[in-house]
Design a protein around this motif. Structure first.
Motif, PDB file in Angstrom:
ATOM      1  N   ASN A  60      11.387   0.830   0.384  1.00 66.53           N
ATOM      2  CA  ASN A  60      10.573   0.256   1.451  1.00 66.53           C
ATOM      3  C   ASN A  60      11.376  -0.631   2.391  1.00 66.53           C
ATOM      4  O   ASN A  60      10.952  -1.730   2.748  1.00 66.53           O
ATOM      5  N   GLY A  61      12.510  -0.136   2.796  1.00 59.60           N
ATOM      6  CA  GLY A  61      13.285  -0.836   3.815  1.00 59.60           C
ATOM      7  C   GLY A  61      14.483  -1.591   3.332  1.00 59.60           C
ATOM      8  O   GLY A  61      15.158  -2.257   4.123  1.00 59.60           O
TER       9      GLY A  61
ATOM     10  N   LEU B   8       7.649  -1.999  10.681  1.00 56.95           N
ATOM     11  CA  LEU B   8       6.501  -1.579  11.476  1.00 56.95           C
ATOM     12  C   LEU B   8       5.569  -0.653  10.719  1.00 56.95           C
ATOM     13  O   LEU B   8       4.512  -0.268  11.225  1.00 56.95           O
ATOM     14  N   ASP B   9       5.958  -0.289   9.499  1.00 59.61           N
ATOM     15  CA  ASP B   9       5.158   0.609   8.666  1.00 59.61           C
ATOM     16  C   ASP B   9       4.226  -0.230   7.788  1.00 59.61           C
ATOM     17  O   ASP B   9       4.684  -1.036   6.974  1.00 59.61           O
ATOM     18  N   SER B  10       2.938  -0.046   7.945  1.00 61.83           N
ATOM     19  CA  SER B  10       1.977  -0.853   7.185  1.00 61.83           C
ATOM     20  C   SER B  10       2.103  -0.643   5.682  1.00 61.83           C
ATOM     21  O   SER B  10       1.824  -1.549   4.892  1.00 61.83           O
ATOM     22  N   SER B  11       2.550   0.551   5.267  1.00 66.93           N
ATOM     23  CA  SER B  11       2.669   0.831   3.834  1.00 66.93           C
ATOM     24  C   SER B  11       3.726  -0.055   3.177  1.00 66.93           C
ATOM     25  O   SER B  11       3.647  -0.358   1.989  1.00 66.93           O
ATOM     26  N   VAL B  12       4.727  -0.481   3.946  1.00 67.88           N
ATOM     27  CA  VAL B  12       5.755  -1.371   3.417  1.00 67.88           C
ATOM     28  C   VAL B  12       5.143  -2.733   3.092  1.00 67.88           C
ATOM     29  O   VAL B  12       5.428  -3.332   2.040  1.00 67.88           O
ATOM     30  N   TRP B  13       4.286  -3.221   3.950  1.00 67.25           N
ATOM     31  CA  TRP B  13       3.623  -4.500   3.713  1.00 67.25           C
ATOM     32  C   TRP B  13       2.650  -4.398   2.545  1.00 67.25           C
ATOM     33  O   TRP B  13       2.559  -5.320   1.725  1.00 67.25           O
TER      34      TRP B  13
ATOM     35  N   ASP C  90      -5.635   1.629  -0.228  1.00 65.31           N
ATOM     36  CA  ASP C  90      -4.478   2.526  -0.149  1.00 65.31           C
ATOM     37  C   ASP C  90      -4.294   3.281  -1.460  1.00 65.31           C
ATOM     38  O   ASP C  90      -3.994   4.482  -1.456  1.00 65.31           O
TER      39      ASP C  90
ATOM     40  N   ALA D 191      11.321  -0.097   9.166  1.00 66.81           N
ATOM     41  CA  ALA D 191      10.291  -0.045   8.127  1.00 66.81           C
ATOM     42  C   ALA D 191       9.303  -1.191   8.249  1.00 66.81           C
ATOM     43  O   ALA D 191       8.178  -1.107   7.739  1.00 66.81           O
TER      44      ALA D 191
END
Length: 513
Positions: A40-41, A218-223, A449, A216
């Protein structure tokens, strides 16, 4: 508030902190966090992870410390004293604890067996075949097969140690055990990390872990992944921290303790990430492949990839193998003891049983259930139950806890005043904002999710071999069973003598005089 007998207390502040840290630091810190960060980044993941710790993890930890300390009880008793109809929430958390303990002990037993195997590298040149064949003899999904003696024998030892510690009580059992286990864990795993970063190719693995992918962010899944990791790693949302806080002295610094425990847990996760990816870089270099081809998480990392790393180490293979798997045993045992204690404390509170008898009933009963996971088909059962209990047990019950305590019962201000009356660092608007907005919002997103992922692609092994009925019956069935346990244990009348269940707790100022 009258009580039949004085509640046990920790002997020292450090004793409580070691127990809280020991509960938080478990197997997931070692085999889950490194891969989640990598996937995740990389280095960029550390920013949302830190934000998640400060805006959700530590606020939730302070909330549970304040609840347990103010209402002086296990999770069911605490919620009962908060509101009569909230008792069910505590028993639901106990149900989750019992289910987790039943299979968690088996993974600790695997680590115990591998600690012995590491002495001479018994897994040979093919750790994967050894783990699934010689060690577990994995049966087809949906079947149990017979008991596996290589698992059963260390499992009996794990339960003997865990229940022996619990019989000793809070001060003489849990506190004493963690005074030994946590320093041993930190020293042994620290030595392993030092060795890992000196291996050839270690920098390749560390680059893979820490090179930031800023896109990454900007990817909501990372948060969502960052907040999910924090929720699962701090032992919040399933009775443990409420119970541990109920054993604190009346003048304990709740906020300070929460910050220490939270940052200690995250520091160990970062240490684990460094050690794991340094080792993966070494393995990738030795195999002439990329890190992403050897990077994995879960039992595959611990019992397949790491044995391969250990076998190829240039010297002292057995010693470092014992350090690694011994660290898993210690981390697992400290967490297992805390999980069972949350259930034991609840039963003692409600049914007025002695500690020894309760440990025998609760711990012994859970140990018998764990035999299901010590069979040839146990690893499939464990995989499915673990996935659903974590995603739709821990996360959901944590969300319900916040909604009930903060939104329905409006307890955030009384609990803030309680914590501020004891702590050196006052809680300000950030804590109220975190619990009223950030934590429920993100917990809700994590839950949605998880639900979306499960409904769009039902859980299965990598090759899709789990039958749909197996996943529904055991996966969703396990999540439902935690609810059923909560309902069943809420119904009986309280038998503990001399307890005014609905009396408000004494004000903080009164408790300090």
């Amino acid at each position: 508030m009258s009580e039949a007998a004085p509640r046990e207390q920790w002997g020292t502040r450090s004793g409580f902190l070691l127990a809280a840290i020991g509960s938080a630091i478990g197997l997931g810190n070692i085999w889950r966090f490194p891969y989640v960060a990598y996937d995740n980044g990389g280095g960029a993941f550390l920013l949302p992870y830190l934000i998640a710790l400060l805006t959700a993890g530590i606020p939730l930890l302070i909330l549970e410390y304040a609840l347990g300390h103010r209402y002086r009880g296990s999770a069911p008793l605490t919620f009962r004293r908060l509101h009569r109809r909230a008792e069910f929430l505590g028993w639901w958390q106990v149900g989750v604890c019992l289910l987790i303990a039943s299979y968690y002990a088996v993974v600790v037993a695997w680590a115990g067996a591998y600690t012995v195997y590491a002495v001479d590298g018994a897994w040979g040149d093919d750790p994967d075949a050894f783990f699934t064949g010689d060690f577990l003899a994995v049966a087809e999904a949906g079947t149990l097969g017979g008991l596996r003696w290589p698992v059963l024998l260390p499992l009996v030892l794990v339960w003997a140690v865990a229940l022996g510690v619990l019989v000793g009580g809070v001060k003489r059992g849990i506190e004493r055990a963690n005074r030994v286990m946590i320093p041993v864990l930190v020293l042994s795993f620290g030595a392993l990390v030092v060795r890992a970063v000196t291996l050839e190719g270690a920098t390749l693995g560390l680059d893979a872990l820490f090179t930031p992918d800023w896109g990454a962010m900007l990817d909501s899944s990372v948060w969502v992944a960052a907040f999910g990791q924090i929720f699962f790693s701090l032992s919040v949302g399933f009775a443990i921290m409420i119970t541990f806080a109920s054993y604190l002295p009346r003048d304990a610094d709740l906020t300070g303790n929460a910050f220490i425990a939270g940052f200690a847990n995250s520091s160990f996760e970062l240490l684990a990430g460094i050690g794991v990816f340094a080792a993966l870089g070494f393995l990738a270099t030795a195999a002439g492949t990329a890190v992403d081809e050897v990077a994995t998480e879960g039992v595959g990392l611990a019992f397949v990839v790491f044995p391969a790393v250990i076998s190829q180490m240039p010297g002292f293979n057995g010693f470092f193998g014992v350090l690694f798997f011994g660290s898993l045993v210690v981390a697992g045992l400290s967490s297992l003891i805390s999980i069972i204690e949350a259930s034991v404390s609840a039963v003692v509170d409600k049914f007025a049983l002695g500690r020894r008898r309760t440990v025998a009933l609760v711990g012994g009963g859970t140990a018998l259930v764990s035999l299901l996971y010590a069979t040839a088909g146990g690893v499939n059962l464990l995989d499915v139950v673990d996935n659903f209990v974590n995603l739709f047990g821990v996360a959901v019950v944590g969300l319900v806890e916040v909604v009930v305590v903060v939104w329905l019962l409006r307890q955030v201000e009384p609990l803030r005043r309680h914590a501020d009356g004891l702590s050196e660092v006052p809680l300000r608007r950030w804590w109220v904002l975190a619990l009223t907005v950030v934590t429920p919002l993100l917990l809700g997103l994590v839950t949605l999710d998880n639900l979306r992922a499960e409904l769009s692609a039902p859980y299965s092994t990598a090759d899709g071999t789990y039958p749909v009925g197996f996943v529904i019956g055991l996966g969703w069935g396990a999540a439902a069973l935690a609810l059923a346990i909560g309902l069943a244990l809420t119904l009986p009348a309280w038998r503990r003598p001399g307890v005014d269940l609905l009396a408000p707790p004494r004000r903080t100022e009164e408790t300090l005089t």
